[in-house]
Write a protein that holds these residues in place. Structure first.
Motif, PDB file in Angstrom:
ATOM      1  N   ASP A  98       0.783  -1.228   0.000  1.00  0.00           N
ATOM      2  CA  ASP A  98       0.000   0.000   0.000  1.00  0.00           C
ATOM      3  C   ASP A  98       0.819   1.285   0.000  1.00  0.00           C
ATOM      4  OD1 ASP A  98       0.840  -0.698   2.556  1.00  0.00           O
ATOM      5  OD2 ASP A  98      -0.923   0.120   3.546  1.00  0.00           O
ATOM      6  N   GLN A  99       2.081   1.232   0.442  1.00  0.00           N
ATOM      7  CA  GLN A  99       2.852   2.472   0.551  1.00  0.00           C
ATOM      8  C   GLN A  99       4.222   2.396  -0.116  1.00  0.00           C
ATOM      9  OE1 GLN A  99       2.909   4.123   4.497  1.00  0.00           O
ATOM     10  NE2 GLN A  99       0.730   3.747   4.803  1.00  0.00           N
ATOM     11  N   GLY A 100       4.449   1.376  -0.941  1.00  0.00           N
ATOM     12  CA  GLY A 100       5.745   1.246  -1.593  1.00  0.00           C
ATOM     13  C   GLY A 100       6.825   0.952  -0.571  1.00  0.00           C
ATOM     14  N   GLN A 101       8.021   1.479  -0.793  1.00  0.00           N
ATOM     15  CA  GLN A 101       9.111   1.253   0.150  1.00  0.00           C
ATOM     16  C   GLN A 101       8.939   2.143   1.373  1.00  0.00           C
ATOM     17  OE1 GLN A 101      12.911   1.706  -1.775  1.00  0.00           O
ATOM     18  NE2 GLN A 101      12.875  -0.408  -2.488  1.00  0.00           N
ATOM     19  N   VAL A 102       9.002   1.514   2.541  1.00  0.00           N
ATOM     20  CA  VAL A 102       8.939   2.264   3.791  1.00  0.00           C
ATOM     21  C   VAL A 102      10.119   1.849   4.656  1.00  0.00           C
ATOM     22  CG1 VAL A 102       6.426   2.564   3.773  1.00  0.00           C
ATOM     23  CG2 VAL A 102       7.400   0.609   4.928  1.00  0.00           C
ATOM     24  N   THR A 103      10.684   2.815   5.338  1.00  0.00           N
ATOM     25  CA  THR A 103      11.771   2.552   6.268  1.00  0.00           C
ATOM     26  C   THR A 103      11.183   2.561   7.665  1.00  0.00           C
ATOM     27  OG1 THR A 103      13.378   3.538   4.772  1.00  0.00           O
ATOM     28  CG2 THR A 103      14.021   3.325   7.076  1.00  0.00           C
ATOM     29  N   VAL A 104      11.376   1.463   8.375  1.00  0.00           N
ATOM     30  CA  VAL A 104      10.806   1.314   9.710  1.00  0.00           C
ATOM     31  C   VAL A 104      11.909   0.960  10.696  1.00  0.00           C
ATOM     32  CG1 VAL A 104       8.543   0.600   8.838  1.00  0.00           C
ATOM     33  CG2 VAL A 104      10.244  -1.132   9.381  1.00  0.00           C
ATOM     34  N   SER A 105      11.651   1.245  11.943  1.00  0.00           N
ATOM     35  CA  SER A 105      12.552   0.868  13.022  1.00  0.00           C
ATOM     36  C   SER A 105      12.433  -0.641  13.225  1.00  0.00           C
ATOM     37  CB  SER A 105      12.143   1.626  14.282  1.00  0.00           C
ATOM     38  OG  SER A 105      12.978   1.289  15.340  1.00  0.00           O
ATOM     39  N   GLU A 106      13.574  -1.309  13.370  1.00  0.00           N
ATOM     40  CA  GLU A 106      13.579  -2.757  13.583  1.00  0.00           C
ATOM     41  C   GLU A 106      14.311  -3.055  14.890  1.00  0.00           C
ATOM     42  OE1 GLU A 106      16.199  -5.411  11.186  1.00  0.00           O
ATOM     43  OE2 GLU A 106      14.283  -6.319  10.625  1.00  0.00           O
ATOM     44  N   PRO A 107      13.645  -3.712  15.821  1.00  0.00           N
ATOM     45  CA  PRO A 107      14.294  -4.008  17.098  1.00  0.00           C
ATOM     46  C   PRO A 107      15.490  -4.946  16.902  1.00  0.00           C
ATOM     47  CG  PRO A 107      12.030  -4.853  17.051  1.00  0.00           C
ATOM     48  CD  PRO A 107      12.288  -4.214  15.748  1.00  0.00           C
ATOM     49  N   GLY A 108      16.467  -4.823  17.780  1.00  0.00           N
ATOM     50  CA  GLY A 108      17.659  -5.649  17.698  1.00  0.00           C
ATOM     51  C   GLY A 108      17.389  -7.137  17.807  1.00  0.00           C
ATOM     52  N   TRP A 109      16.294  -7.540  18.443  1.00  0.00           N
ATOM     53  CA  TRP A 109      15.980  -8.953  18.606  1.00  0.00           C
ATOM     54  C   TRP A 109      15.276  -9.546  17.391  1.00  0.00           C
ATOM     55  CZ3 TRP A 109      10.836  -9.290  18.039  1.00  0.00           C
ATOM     56  CH2 TRP A 109      10.054  -8.199  18.436  1.00  0.00           C
ATOM     57  N   CYS A 110      14.864  -8.707  16.427  1.00  0.00           N
ATOM     58  CA  CYS A 110      14.152  -9.195  15.238  1.00  0.00           C
ATOM     59  C   CYS A 110      15.097 -10.044  14.393  1.00  0.00           C
ATOM     60  CB  CYS A 110      13.610  -8.022  14.427  1.00  0.00           C
ATOM     61  SG  CYS A 110      12.704  -8.535  12.936  1.00  0.00           S
ATOM     62  N   GLU A 111      14.597 -11.156  13.890  1.00  0.00           N
ATOM     63  CA  GLU A 111      15.392 -12.063  13.070  1.00  0.00           C
ATOM     64  C   GLU A 111      15.556 -11.557  11.635  1.00  0.00           C
ATOM     65  OE1 GLU A 111      16.710 -15.582  14.010  1.00  0.00           O
ATOM     66  OE2 GLU A 111      16.847 -14.104  15.606  1.00  0.00           O
ATOM     67  N   GLY A 112      14.903 -10.451  11.294  1.00  0.00           N
ATOM     68  CA  GLY A 112      15.045  -9.885   9.957  1.00  0.00           C
ATOM     69  C   GLY A 112      13.863 -10.204   9.060  1.00  0.00           C
ATOM     70  N   HIS A 113      13.914  -9.643   7.859  1.00  0.00           N
ATOM     71  CA  HIS A 113      12.789  -9.753   6.935  1.00  0.00           C
ATOM     72  C   HIS A 113      13.208 -10.287   5.574  1.00  0.00           C
ATOM     73  CE1 HIS A 113      10.130  -7.543   9.695  1.00  0.00           C
ATOM     74  NE2 HIS A 113      11.245  -6.903  10.025  1.00  0.00           N
ATOM     75  N   ALA A 114      14.418 -10.820   5.461  1.00  0.00           N
ATOM     76  CA  ALA A 114      14.919 -11.314   4.178  1.00  0.00           C
ATOM     77  C   ALA A 114      13.981 -12.368   3.604  1.00  0.00           C
ATOM     78  CB  ALA A 114      16.316 -11.894   4.349  1.00  0.00           C
ATOM     79  N   GLY A 115      13.670 -12.205   2.325  1.00  0.00           N
ATOM     80  CA  GLY A 115      12.842 -13.182   1.636  1.00  0.00           C
ATOM     81  C   GLY A 115      11.355 -13.058   1.871  1.00  0.00           C
ATOM     82  N   GLU A 116      10.929 -12.119   2.709  1.00  0.00           N
ATOM     83  CA  GLU A 116       9.501 -11.948   2.951  1.00  0.00           C
ATOM     84  C   GLU A 116       8.855 -11.240   1.755  1.00  0.00           C
ATOM     85  OE1 GLU A 116       8.786  -9.828   6.594  1.00  0.00           O
ATOM     86  OE2 GLU A 116       9.691 -11.386   7.813  1.00  0.00           O
ATOM     87  N   PRO A 117       7.670 -11.660   1.354  1.00  0.00           N
ATOM     88  CA  PRO A 117       6.977 -10.946   0.277  1.00  0.00           C
ATOM     89  C   PRO A 117       6.439  -9.613   0.791  1.00  0.00           C
ATOM     90  CG  PRO A 117       5.568 -12.667   1.168  1.00  0.00           C
ATOM     91  CD  PRO A 117       6.915 -12.800   1.844  1.00  0.00           C
ATOM     92  N   PRO A 118       6.147  -8.686  -0.105  1.00  0.00           N
ATOM     93  CA  PRO A 118       5.552  -7.416   0.336  1.00  0.00           C
ATOM     94  C   PRO A 118       4.229  -7.651   1.067  1.00  0.00           C
ATOM     95  CG  PRO A 118       6.258  -7.271  -1.944  1.00  0.00           C
ATOM     96  CD  PRO A 118       6.363  -8.721  -1.539  1.00  0.00           C
ATOM     97  N   VAL A 119       4.001  -6.851   2.102  1.00  0.00           N
ATOM     98  CA  VAL A 119       2.757  -6.898   2.871  1.00  0.00           C
ATOM     99  C   VAL A 119       2.235  -5.475   3.014  1.00  0.00           C
ATOM    100  CG1 VAL A 119       3.391  -8.980   4.174  1.00  0.00           C
ATOM    101  CG2 VAL A 119       3.971  -6.732   5.088  1.00  0.00           C
ATOM    102  N   TYR A 120       1.024  -5.329   3.500  1.00  0.00           N
ATOM    103  CA  TYR A 120       0.528  -4.001   3.839  1.00  0.00           C
ATOM    104  C   TYR A 120       1.337  -3.474   5.012  1.00  0.00           C
ATOM    105  CZ  TYR A 120      -3.431  -4.917   0.825  1.00  0.00           C
ATOM    106  OH  TYR A 120      -4.201  -5.195  -0.271  1.00  0.00           O
ATOM    107  N   ARG A 121       1.513  -2.168   5.093  1.00  0.00           N
ATOM    108  CA  ARG A 121       2.295  -1.584   6.192  1.00  0.00           C
ATOM    109  C   ARG A 121       1.749  -2.044   7.536  1.00  0.00           C
ATOM    110  NH1 ARG A 121       2.145   2.927   9.592  1.00  0.00           N
ATOM    111  NH2 ARG A 121       4.191   3.727  10.164  1.00  0.00           N
ATOM    112  N   SER A 122       0.439  -2.143   7.650  1.00  0.00           N
ATOM    113  CA  SER A 122      -0.170  -2.544   8.923  1.00  0.00           C
ATOM    114  C   SER A 122       0.128  -4.003   9.280  1.00  0.00           C
ATOM    115  CB  SER A 122      -1.679  -2.323   8.885  1.00  0.00           C
ATOM    116  OG  SER A 122      -2.267  -3.109   7.868  1.00  0.00           O
ATOM    117  N   ASP A 123       0.625  -4.783   8.320  1.00  0.00           N
ATOM    118  CA  ASP A 123       0.938  -6.192   8.582  1.00  0.00           C
ATOM    119  C   ASP A 123       2.421  -6.445   8.845  1.00  0.00           C
ATOM    120  OD1 ASP A 123      -1.725  -6.969   8.299  1.00  0.00           O
ATOM    121  OD2 ASP A 123      -1.522  -7.268   6.141  1.00  0.00           O
ATOM    122  N   ILE A 124       3.228  -5.393   8.865  1.00  0.00           N
ATOM    123  CA  ILE A 124       4.652  -5.570   9.169  1.00  0.00           C
ATOM    124  C   ILE A 124       4.768  -6.094  10.591  1.00  0.00           C
ATOM    125  CG2 ILE A 124       6.831  -4.376   9.594  1.00  0.00           C
ATOM    126  CD1 ILE A 124       6.048  -2.447   7.307  1.00  0.00           C
TER     127      ILE A 124
END
Length: 126
Positions: A13-39
């Motif tokens: 819905d919003q193209g490329q968005v830059t978001v804060s990612e917590p240090g404990w997050c395993e990352g988002h590599a290989g994930e398909p695009p989602v709605y911003r609200s589904d990040i």
């Protein structure tokens, strides 16, 4: 919370968005695009199970820290514990003992994930 970094994600819905990612997050590599609200940021998966004679290895618990900071239907202002349990078997008494031991291990692992989520939330439950 842990030290944050930023990540740029492709959204529907919003193209490329830059978001804060917590240090404990395993990352988002290989994930398909989602709605911003589904990040959703997901931490390391912690699993538990037991080796049985009648069913082989039975994996019955998966837990991890999760945070969906932009959620609309069910916003998560703080990290939560995502917990998945699945066990539905007919077992021998010996296998029942093995599963009971595995469930005690699972309980201890859940408690550790919960403690980490509480730490990330600032020590309290809003």
């Amino acid at each position: 919370m842990s030290a944050n970094r930023t990540v740029t994600l492709e959204t529907i819905d919003q193209g490329q968005v830059t978001v804060s990612e917590p240090g404990w997050c395993e990352g988002h590599a290989g994930e398909p695009p989602v709605y911003r609200s589904d990040i959703t940021h997901n931490g390391r998966h912690v699993r538990a199970g037991a080796a049985t004679e009648g069913h082989g290895y039975v994996d019955f618990m998966n837990a991890y820290i999760s945070h969906a900071p932009y959620g609309e239907a069910q916003p998560e202002p703080y990290p939560v514990v995502s917990l998945h349990l699945d066990l539905d078997l007919d077992v021998t008494p010996d296998d029942g003992v093995k599963l009971a031991r595995g469930l005690r291990v699972a309980a201890a692992r859940i408690e550790r994930v919960v403690a980490e989520a509480e730490r990330l939330r600032g020590g309290g439950r809003p």
